[in-house]
Design a protein around this motif. Structure first.
Motif, PDB file in Angstrom:
ATOM      1  N   ALA A  57      69.197  13.793  53.685  1.00 40.50           N
ATOM      2  CA  ALA A  57      69.857  13.903  54.716  1.00 40.50           C
ATOM      3  C   ALA A  57      70.703  14.877  55.082  1.00 40.50           C
ATOM      4  O   ALA A  57      70.951  15.320  56.495  1.00 40.50           O
ATOM      5  N   SER A  58      71.162  15.507  54.159  1.00 40.79           N
ATOM      6  CA  SER A  58      72.143  16.699  54.208  1.00 40.79           C
ATOM      7  C   SER A  58      71.398  17.923  54.679  1.00 40.79           C
ATOM      8  O   SER A  58      72.028  18.756  55.414  1.00 40.79           O
ATOM      9  N   SER A  59      70.227  17.911  54.225  1.00 43.63           N
ATOM     10  CA  SER A  59      69.204  19.350  54.736  1.00 43.63           C
ATOM     11  C   SER A  59      68.581  18.913  55.970  1.00 43.63           C
ATOM     12  O   SER A  59      68.444  19.839  56.945  1.00 43.63           O
ATOM     13  N   LYS A  60      68.090  17.689  56.237  1.00 47.62           N
ATOM     14  CA  LYS A  60      67.329  17.776  57.574  1.00 47.62           C
ATOM     15  C   LYS A  60      67.707  16.426  58.554  1.00 47.62           C
ATOM     16  O   LYS A  60      67.111  16.139  59.446  1.00 47.62           O
ATOM     17  N   GLY A  61      68.897  16.041  58.298  1.00 42.86           N
ATOM     18  CA  GLY A  61      69.474  15.071  59.211  1.00 42.86           C
ATOM     19  C   GLY A  61      68.927  13.538  58.664  1.00 42.86           C
ATOM     20  O   GLY A  61      68.521  13.238  57.898  1.00 42.86           O
ATOM     21  N   ASP A  62      69.723  12.388  59.535  1.00 41.78           N
ATOM     22  CA  ASP A  62      69.518  11.073  58.840  1.00 41.78           C
ATOM     23  C   ASP A  62      68.115  10.205  59.864  1.00 41.78           C
ATOM     24  O   ASP A  62      68.405   9.304  59.568  1.00 41.78           O
ATOM     25  N   ASN A  63      67.393  10.815  60.339  1.00 38.34           N
ATOM     26  CA  ASN A  63      66.330  10.131  61.172  1.00 38.34           C
ATOM     27  C   ASN A  63      65.346   9.852  59.792  1.00 38.34           C
ATOM     28  O   ASN A  63      64.119  10.492  59.823  1.00 38.34           O
ATOM     29  N   ILE A  64      65.637   9.170  59.056  1.00 36.44           N
ATOM     30  CA  ILE A  64      64.680   8.811  57.836  1.00 36.44           C
ATOM     31  C   ILE A  64      64.544   7.347  57.724  1.00 36.44           C
ATOM     32  O   ILE A  64      65.261   6.621  57.980  1.00 36.44           O
ATOM     33  N   THR A  65      63.249   7.081  57.596  1.00 40.22           N
ATOM     34  CA  THR A  65      62.745   5.531  57.636  1.00 40.22           C
ATOM     35  C   THR A  65      62.101   5.551  56.194  1.00 40.22           C
ATOM     36  O   THR A  65      61.025   6.306  55.690  1.00 40.22           O
ATOM     37  N   VAL A  66      62.304   4.567  55.672  1.00 47.47           N
ATOM     38  CA  VAL A  66      61.819   4.178  54.104  1.00 47.47           C
ATOM     39  C   VAL A  66      61.365   2.839  54.234  1.00 47.47           C
ATOM     40  O   VAL A  66      61.810   1.857  54.645  1.00 47.47           O
ATOM     41  N   LEU A  67      59.909   2.595  53.594  1.00 49.05           N
ATOM     42  CA  LEU A  67      59.144   1.386  53.959  1.00 49.05           C
ATOM     43  C   LEU A  67      58.956   1.061  52.203  1.00 49.05           C
ATOM     44  O   LEU A  67      58.186   1.912  51.826  1.00 49.05           O
ATOM     45  N   LEU A  68      59.284   0.248  51.676  1.00 50.77           N
ATOM     46  CA  LEU A  68      59.259  -0.338  50.222  1.00 50.77           C
ATOM     47  C   LEU A  68      58.157  -1.522  50.480  1.00 50.77           C
ATOM     48  O   LEU A  68      58.748  -2.599  50.832  1.00 50.77           O
ATOM     49  N   ASP A  69      56.770  -1.436  49.929  1.00 52.61           N
ATOM     50  CA  ASP A  69      56.173  -2.466  49.652  1.00 52.61           C
ATOM     51  C   ASP A  69      56.218  -3.010  48.149  1.00 52.61           C
ATOM     52  O   ASP A  69      55.037  -2.646  47.651  1.00 52.61           O
ATOM     53  N   CYS A  70      56.968  -3.521  47.751  1.00 55.03           N
ATOM     54  CA  CYS A  70      57.266  -3.804  46.420  1.00 55.03           C
ATOM     55  C   CYS A  70      58.522  -4.847  45.991  1.00 55.03           C
ATOM     56  O   CYS A  70      59.094  -5.059  47.098  1.00 55.03           O
ATOM     57  N   CYS A  71      58.705  -5.041  44.928  1.00 54.50           N
ATOM     58  CA  CYS A  71      59.666  -6.121  44.866  1.00 54.50           C
ATOM     59  C   CYS A  71      60.391  -5.643  43.299  1.00 54.50           C
ATOM     60  O   CYS A  71      59.608  -5.197  42.553  1.00 54.50           O
ATOM     61  N   PHE A  72      61.480  -6.345  42.990  1.00 56.58           N
ATOM     62  CA  PHE A  72      62.110  -5.817  41.796  1.00 56.58           C
ATOM     63  C   PHE A  72      62.590  -6.864  40.865  1.00 56.58           C
ATOM     64  O   PHE A  72      63.170  -6.822  39.930  1.00 56.58           O
ATOM     65  N   THR A  73      62.241  -8.270  41.098  1.00 54.42           N
ATOM     66  CA  THR A  73      62.356  -9.351  40.254  1.00 54.42           C
ATOM     67  C   THR A  73      61.132 -10.211  39.908  1.00 54.42           C
ATOM     68  O   THR A  73      60.038 -10.122  40.684  1.00 54.42           O
ATOM     69  N   PRO A  74      61.164 -10.766  38.771  1.00 54.90           N
ATOM     70  CA  PRO A  74      59.973 -11.509  38.350  1.00 54.90           C
ATOM     71  C   PRO A  74      59.786 -12.901  38.967  1.00 54.90           C
ATOM     72  O   PRO A  74      60.606 -13.197  39.715  1.00 54.90           O
ATOM     73  N   SER A  75      58.700 -13.668  38.804  1.00 52.92           N
ATOM     74  CA  SER A  75      58.448 -14.877  39.443  1.00 52.92           C
ATOM     75  C   SER A  75      59.464 -15.817  38.695  1.00 52.92           C
ATOM     76  O   SER A  75      59.593 -15.595  37.624  1.00 52.92           O
ATOM     77  N   GLN A  76      60.028 -16.528  39.546  1.00 53.33           N
ATOM     78  CA  GLN A  76      61.333 -17.550  39.141  1.00 53.33           C
ATOM     79  C   GLN A  76      60.571 -19.000  38.522  1.00 53.33           C
ATOM     80  O   GLN A  76      61.493 -19.488  37.713  1.00 53.33           O
ATOM     81  N   THR A  77      59.436 -19.497  38.864  1.00 56.52           N
ATOM     82  CA  THR A  77      59.072 -20.674  38.556  1.00 56.52           C
ATOM     83  C   THR A  77      57.646 -20.606  37.898  1.00 56.52           C
ATOM     84  O   THR A  77      56.928 -19.716  38.134  1.00 56.52           O
ATOM     85  N   LYS A  78      57.332 -21.821  37.407  1.00 52.51           N
ATOM     86  CA  LYS A  78      55.868 -21.909  36.883  1.00 52.51           C
ATOM     87  C   LYS A  78      54.807 -21.593  37.907  1.00 52.51           C
ATOM     88  O   LYS A  78      53.756 -20.993  37.577  1.00 52.51           O
ATOM     89  N   SER A  79      55.074 -22.257  39.019  1.00 51.03           N
ATOM     90  CA  SER A  79      53.952 -22.207  40.072  1.00 51.03           C
ATOM     91  C   SER A  79      54.074 -20.472  40.650  1.00 51.03           C
ATOM     92  O   SER A  79      52.963 -20.252  40.867  1.00 51.03           O
ATOM     93  N   ASP A  80      55.034 -20.050  40.598  1.00 51.24           N
ATOM     94  CA  ASP A  80      55.157 -18.518  41.099  1.00 51.24           C
ATOM     95  C   ASP A  80      54.232 -17.802  40.080  1.00 51.24           C
ATOM     96  O   ASP A  80      53.917 -16.722  40.562  1.00 51.24           O
ATOM     97  N   GLY A  81      54.029 -18.213  39.022  1.00 46.08           N
ATOM     98  CA  GLY A  81      53.448 -17.163  37.970  1.00 46.08           C
ATOM     99  C   GLY A  81      52.246 -17.284  38.281  1.00 46.08           C
ATOM    100  O   GLY A  81      51.167 -16.425  37.894  1.00 46.08           O
ATOM    101  N   LEU A  82      51.514 -18.119  39.106  1.00 47.40           N
ATOM    102  CA  LEU A  82      50.230 -18.168  39.418  1.00 47.40           C
ATOM    103  C   LEU A  82      49.780 -16.948  40.236  1.00 47.40           C
ATOM    104  O   LEU A  82      48.625 -16.419  40.509  1.00 47.40           O
TER     105      LEU A  82
END
Length: 663
Positions: A142-167
């Motif tokens: 952003a300091s070099s090229k400006g703040d016209n930046i878009t970030v797309l994240l197709d991931c997650c950061f926490t594990p499954s919380q229930t037994k059914s989620d484990g499926l």
């Protein structure tokens, strides 16, 4: 016209560590994102860097981030930048003093998992790209090229919380980190993040000043993939094809995504600029292929601001649209067929008659209805037989059955090259075209090689180029009354430094890199004129307007018995310049002049404009006040630049080429 958007795209299915579940559609998602940028937004491929699987290690991602984005001289401040990641996310316990606030001392650190996540490297165990490192990288960008930046994240950061989620474990874009330790996070920190605490916890911070984050889920949510790809990526690509992006803020885009029947219900949009439009509107500039149209509700006729001077004839068909923006979803709302043609406008009937359209809209040529089809001869070789057979199979061979191209022009295949406008052969890497009509000289038929386009695309471009090149007013009301001259300018004084290069519509010029030129128009008629000058490059089939007057000034720029300097050196009138490839001996092109007694919008003339010439380009508006029946005419000049190794031209100016049609 290319789009000033640059992108780093990362997709990882197969991980180096045997302890990490491999995914199935992240690489395909990354490729689909690239195709969306190239096909839907016209982003050049060299502005996109794609890293997949083993090419997406932590070091390779950081190197590509710096080389392709932060330190890329081609990126100017304000250009759109997209960073896309599809793969696993994970988390590790935060090491001591990682965060500024004591309240977050027990928090986890979210990380993006590169290909070599949780494996040994020469320096230790790879702990991924932490949120702290990622934000530091984005701050540098952003300091070099400006703040016209878009970030797309197709991931997650926490594990499954229930037994059914484990499926759903095998289709969830999350993995545990078994071996990397909190200390590894400090060792793997990006250099710009060292020596200071992290003020933010995770990727989902509401006050993000450097970028807008679009993510598959919030903190604690799940990113799921299926047969069609990541739920988030698939939903995003579907929704951007359905919305007028030039008027849709990020926040509204994501709201539409969450409401879509098959969309990811938890997708989030976070950032200081979440109410901006995608890429801050950079790709969605004015679409010059569309002309303004006004409906007369009393007569039912549609007046469209494009006419005889542009090549419109009775029977030309238009599609009608709500907007005139490039790359933004803009389907036709109705169609119209021209019934009456004037010099700079036409009148059309809406089809079907009961179609409901606004009183003001935009019209795009759907079919030109050119009476003489563009004739193509296919040069078949043994190696290209199959490709040429497929191409020729779709081209009609009988008049009256000619095919309408993508640009709406009639195309006809002929058996003999002497009957054709072009001969064409489709190779593996490029399309080779021999131009028969018109030609720049009688002793040679120019051959050009065009890369990056298919045979149908080249035929389409050539047909449109040829139509505008040969189009003229058969009555020639200004014949011999307007003259075009071409001079080289002294780069210091901007005064003419030589004789007029143009003789009988032909100029042969010894090429000199960096040389600047001026076009001088002399009007000996009794009519004040509006002049529009285009450069037509037959090596790329591009048409670029070099000069269009500022029509907010009601005074015609080319007065009766007067003159107009294009490239005068005065404020607002840049000189013309030309550049050719070093390996080329000769490069040729055309100057085409359009003249009208009333101002008109010639922007629809431009076709794939490329910056070989530079010139003054003024406002796009046109005046509708007409005090007389308008007249129009054209003039055409051919130019050959001779690039000789010893710096000398092969022969004196004007003796190589033969005259083309001029006034």
């Amino acid at each position: 016209m290319s789009t000033r958007v640059f992108s780093l795209i990362i997709g990882i299915d197969n991980y180096k560590s045997g302890g990490i579940w491999n995914l199935h559609s992240c690489v395909d998602d990354a490729k689909r994102m690239k195709h969306w940028l190239v096909d839907a937004l016209s982003v050049p491929k060299d502005q996109i860097r794609v890293l997949i699987d083993s090419h997406a290690t932590k070091e390779m991602i950081e190197d590509a981030f710096m080389e392709h984005l932060v330190n890329n001289p081609a990126i100017e401040e304000g250009d759109g930048i997209l960073i896309y990641f599809a793969g696993h996310g994970s988390s590790l316990p935060a090491p001591p003093n990682w965060y500024q606030s004591n309240a977050t001392h027990n928090a986890n650190v979210q990380v993006l998992c590169p290909y070599d996540h949780d494996t040994k490297s020469a320096l230790g165990r790879v702990s991924g790209i932490s949120d702290r490192s990622f934000h530091a990288l984005l701050d540098d960008l952003a300091s070099s090229k400006g703040d016209n930046i878009t970030v797309l994240l197709d991931c997650c950061f926490t594990p499954s919380q229930t037994k059914s989620d484990g499926l759903h474990r095998r289709v969830t874009r999350w993995t545990s980190t078994a071996k990397a330790t909190p200390d590894d996070l400090y060792r793997d920190l990006w250099s710009g993040a060292r020596g200071k605490h992290s003020p933010r916890s995770g990727f989902f911070t509401a006050d993000l000043p450097s970028h807008v984050l679009l993510a598959a889920c919030p903190a604690g949510g799940k990113a799921i993939e299926g047969k069609e790809g990541g739920k988030f990526t698939n939903g995003f690509l579907h929704i951007v094809s359905q919305l007028p992006l030039h008027s849709t803020p990020y926040s509204q885009l994501m709201e539409c995504l969450r409401k879509a029947p098959a969309g990811p219900q938890q997708a989030v949009c976070i950032g200081k600029y979440e109410h901006r439009h995608l890429f801050n509107d950079v790709p969605f500039d004015i679409d010059r292929r569309l002309s303004s149209a006004t409906l007369n509700t009393a007569t039912g006729l549609l007046k469209i601001d494009i006419g005889d001077i542009h090549g419109i004839v009775e029977g030309t068909e238009f599609s009608l649209h709500f907007y005139n923006r490039r790359h933004s979803h803009n389907p036709p709302v109705a169609f119209a067929i021209v019934s009456e043609v004037h010099a700079t406008c036409c009148f059309a009937r809406v089809k079907p008659p009961e179609a409901r359209i606004p009183e003001t809209c935009w019209a795009k040529v759907r079919r030109w209805n050119n009476y003489r089809p563009f004739r193509v001869h296919l040069k078949v070789t043994l190696s290209s037989f199959l490709r040429m057979w497929k191409l020729g199979h779709n081209l009609p061979t009988k008049p009256g059955h000619s095919q309408s191209s993508l640009n709406g022009l009639n195309i006809l295949k002929v058996k003999q090259p002497n009957l054709a406008d072009i001969s064409l052969n489709v190779g593996r890497q490029c399309v080779t075209v021999v131009q028969h009509k018109p030609i720049l000289s009688e002793d040679e038929k120019p051959t050009v090689k065009i890369e990056g386009k298919t045979g149908p695309e080249v035929i389409d471009d050539a047909a449109l180029f040829n139509m505008h090149l040969v189009h003229k007013n058969l009555k020639s009301p200004l014949r011999n009354l307007v003259h075009m001259e071409l001079y080289r300018l002294d780069p210091l004084s901007w005064s003419k430094s030589g004789v007029n290069y143009l003789h009988d519509g032909v100029a042969t010029i010894p090429y000199e890199a960096g040389a600047i030129y001026q076009v001088l128009l002399r009007n000996r008629s009794m009519v004040d004129l509006w002049a529009y000058l285009a450069y037509m490059d037959p090596t790329k089939y591009s048409i670029t307007l070099l000069y269009r007057p500022d029509s907010s000034d009601q005074t015609p720029p080319l007065p009766s018995q007067g003159y107009l300097e294009i490239g005068s050196g005065k404020q607002g009138s840049e000189a013309l310049s030309f550049a050719i490839s070093e390996h080329k001996h000769i490069q040729a092109g055309y100057l085409k002049l359009f003249l009208s007694s009333t101002p008109t919008n010639m922007n629809t003339l431009e076709h794939d404009p490329l910056p070989h010439w530079s010139a003054d380009l003024d406002s796009d508006g046109i005046s509708t006040s007409v005090s007389m029946i308008p007249i129009w005419d054209t003039a055409l000049a051919s130019i050959e630049f001779i690039n000789h190794p010893d710096g000398n031209s092969l022969m004196p100016c004007g003796q190589r080429a033969h005259p083309t049609n001029n006034h």
